[in-house]
Design a protein around this motif. Structure first.
Motif, PDB file in Angstrom:
ATOM      1  N   ALA A  44       0.822  -1.214   0.000  1.00  0.00           N
ATOM      2  CA  ALA A  44       0.000   0.000   0.000  1.00  0.00           C
ATOM      3  C   ALA A  44       0.855   1.263   0.000  1.00  0.00           C
ATOM      4  CB  ALA A  44      -0.937  -0.009   1.205  1.00  0.00           C
ATOM      5  N   TRP A  82      -1.043   3.647   7.147  1.00  0.00           N
ATOM      6  CA  TRP A  82      -2.178   3.619   6.218  1.00  0.00           C
ATOM      7  C   TRP A  82      -2.059   4.820   5.286  1.00  0.00           C
ATOM      8  CZ3 TRP A  82      -4.999  -0.739   7.009  1.00  0.00           C
ATOM      9  CH2 TRP A  82      -6.074  -0.963   6.134  1.00  0.00           C
ATOM     10  N   GLY A 135      -5.061   1.636   1.624  1.00  0.00           N
ATOM     11  CA  GLY A 135      -4.502   0.409   2.167  1.00  0.00           C
ATOM     12  C   GLY A 135      -3.402   0.700   3.156  1.00  0.00           C
ATOM     13  N   GLN A 161      -1.411  -7.074   5.979  1.00  0.00           N
ATOM     14  CA  GLN A 161      -1.447  -5.936   5.069  1.00  0.00           C
ATOM     15  C   GLN A 161      -2.561  -6.110   4.052  1.00  0.00           C
ATOM     16  OE1 GLN A 161       1.154  -5.378   1.753  1.00  0.00           O
ATOM     17  NE2 GLN A 161       2.327  -7.254   2.186  1.00  0.00           N
ATOM     18  N   TYR A 197      -4.311  -3.869   0.412  1.00  0.00           N
ATOM     19  CA  TYR A 197      -4.219  -2.722  -0.499  1.00  0.00           C
ATOM     20  C   TYR A 197      -5.197  -2.915  -1.643  1.00  0.00           C
ATOM     21  CZ  TYR A 197      -2.397   0.672  -3.844  1.00  0.00           C
ATOM     22  OH  TYR A 197      -2.278   1.724  -4.742  1.00  0.00           O
TER      23      TYR A 197
END
Length: 486
Positions: free
Chosen positions: A210, A358, A389, A415, A417
């Motif tokens: 991300a 983020w 993401g 994680q 994204y």
């Protein structure tokens, strides 16, 4: 002169001349004269000895003086040599050797191949790879100018022998403490926190998609201004001495302008990217003795610019009626704006730690939907679409493992994204959902071993002409890395 004396055997009288019945006693001198001569002789001897000592001392003094002059001359020569740039360059580096073993999902017939933009060795063939082979040349030319050069000789895109320039910049400071400085050249773009962290120090094997999608390869060519107060510099250095992993000194505040087309690529339009970076480490001693020594670092970043693309035909998996490759609408793909904002928070593991980042924004993204109304036969366009993401990571630091000076840090990272990956042709939209659990074992300063288990769900974007292009791939994998620091 000596006086001869004689004694009469009968009368015991002393005479100065010989005679009948006289016996010579011997030759005699005045006591006073004998002592004086002896003292004088002793004085002469002592004087000679003193003169000899003085002569020896003078010789030693001259020798010491000559030696001091030689030492001073050597120091001056050394100082002159030290002023030469090649005597101020330090050399260090590291090598990362990896082995990835797919467990599920990578060899299933009819399924797309599982690939990762963070590690090109993840694919349908397991094996050894060199993820990074870095050499760093750095040094202070004087109190105000520092140089940094980093080439890489790593495996990439299937090539076992590949070289590229990663960093080449100079820091121009306005004060000896380097509180205010400008960085000129190719260097990391200050967006995000993990992006700035060296791969030599980073805990997880790869950066999250991300934040990394904002600046693939983390670097670009430009000018960056940083402000780092001395108290913050001292705090960061203290954390490093404890064996904690900081992101490096990229300033409490940073501002930059850069090309924005990617590492080792020239500018493709007349619009430079702008970036602003902020971060600050806070000591949590004020919360009580139970938080003494704990440090929380928080910050935010923003970036804006325009990214150029060269339209590239691709295989559209959503067009079931055509087997030909899909062209991209050139009228809207030449340049598209990108804007992002990101936040981060890091609680350094002492021993428990948390790390989270983020980002949100919008940028150029491939829309593969078929447009049959186009008279030019165009089937895809690159347009501005939203993205978001980030990741959350927890870790625990264990010192003196197995009774040694080694350190072990188990971790878990999630994680996700949903957005464009502009580092790939046509900036395809990717969907990533991944969980990685592992442990890093710092055996000593020269050797580290990382073992990790990953479960992945990723969009396949490696081959534009494949029928699996833009389809989702998932699977589980065991990953290992051996790192040598030198």
């Amino acid at each position: 002169m000596a006086l001869d004396l004689y004694v009469d055997a009968k009368t015991k009288q002393i005479f100065a001349e010989p005679g009948p019945g006289r016996t010579k006693l011997g030759s005699f001198e005045k006591v006073e004269d004998t002592v004086a001569k002896k003292v004088e002789a002793d004085n002469q001897t002592q004087k000679a000895e003193i003169d000899k000592i003085k002569q020896d001392l003078e010789l030693k003094t001259n020798e010491l003086k000559a030696l001091d002059e030689h030492i001073v001359a050597q120091r001056e020569d050394r100082a002159k040599n030290d002023e030469k740039w090649f005597n101020k360059i330090n050399v260090r580096g590291y090598t990362q050797m990896r082995y990835n073993q797919p467990l599920t999902g990578d060899r299933v017939a009819g399924e797309p191949e599982l690939k990762s933009v963070g590690d090109g060795s993840i694919g349908n063939n397991s094996g050894f790879s060199l993820r990074r082979v870095r050499l760093v040349f750095s040094g202070d030319m004087n109190d105000y100018i520092s140089l940094y050069l980093q080439p890489d000789f790593a495996t990439t895109n299937g090539d076992l022998h590949f070289a590229q320039l990663r960093d080449a910049y100079a820091d121009l400071a306005f004060d000896k403490e380097h509180e205010y400085r400008v960085r000129a050249g190719q260097s990391k773009v200050p967006f995000g926190w993990e992006n700035l962290q060296s791969s030599q120090n980073r805990l997880t094997l790869d950066r999250d998609d991300a934040l990394n999608s904002a600046v693939p390869s983390e670097r670009d060519l430009g000018l960056f201004a940083y402000w780092s107060p001395t108290d913050v510099q001292k705090l960061w250095k203290g954390l490093t001495k404890k064996g904690l992993k900081t992101s490096g000194d990229y300033g409490v505040l940073g501002l930059g302008i850069y090309n924005g087309q990617g590492v080792n690529k020239s500018e493709a339009n007349d619009n430079l990217y702008l970036v602003a970076h902020s971060t600050y480490p806070i000591e949590l001693n004020f919360l009580g003795s139970w938080m003494r020594g704990q440090v929380l670092e928080v910050g935010a970043d923003v970036m804006s610019g325009r990214f150029n693309f060269t339209p590239t035909e691709y295989q559209n998996p959503f067009d079931t009626t055509s087997t030909t490759q899909t062209p991209v609408n050139a009228s809207t793909s030449r340049s598209s704006s990108e804007d992002r904002v990101g936040v981060h928070a890091i609680l350094f593991p002492q021993p428990f730690g948390l790390q989270a980042e983020w980002n949100w924004g919008a940028g150029p993204t491939l829309n593969p939907n078929i447009d049959r109304s186009s008279t030019a036969g165009i089937s895809g366009v690159i347009e501005r679409q939203a993205l978001n993401g980030g990741y959350v990571q927890a870790m625990y630091k264990i010192d003196e493992v197995f009774g040694t000076k080694g350190t072990m840090i188990p971790y878990v990272k999630w994680q996700t994204y949903d957005g464009a990956w502009k580092g790939s042709a046509n900036a395809p939209r990717v969907s990533v959902d991944e969980v990685e659990a592992g442990v890093e074992y710092q055996i000593n300063k020269a050797l580290e071993l990382t073992l990790a288990y990953s479960t992945m769900n990723r969009t396949y974007i490696s081959n534009l002409t494949s029928t699996d292009y833009l389809r989702q791939a998932s699977g589980d994998m065991i990953r290992t890395q051996l790192q040598f620091n030198y």
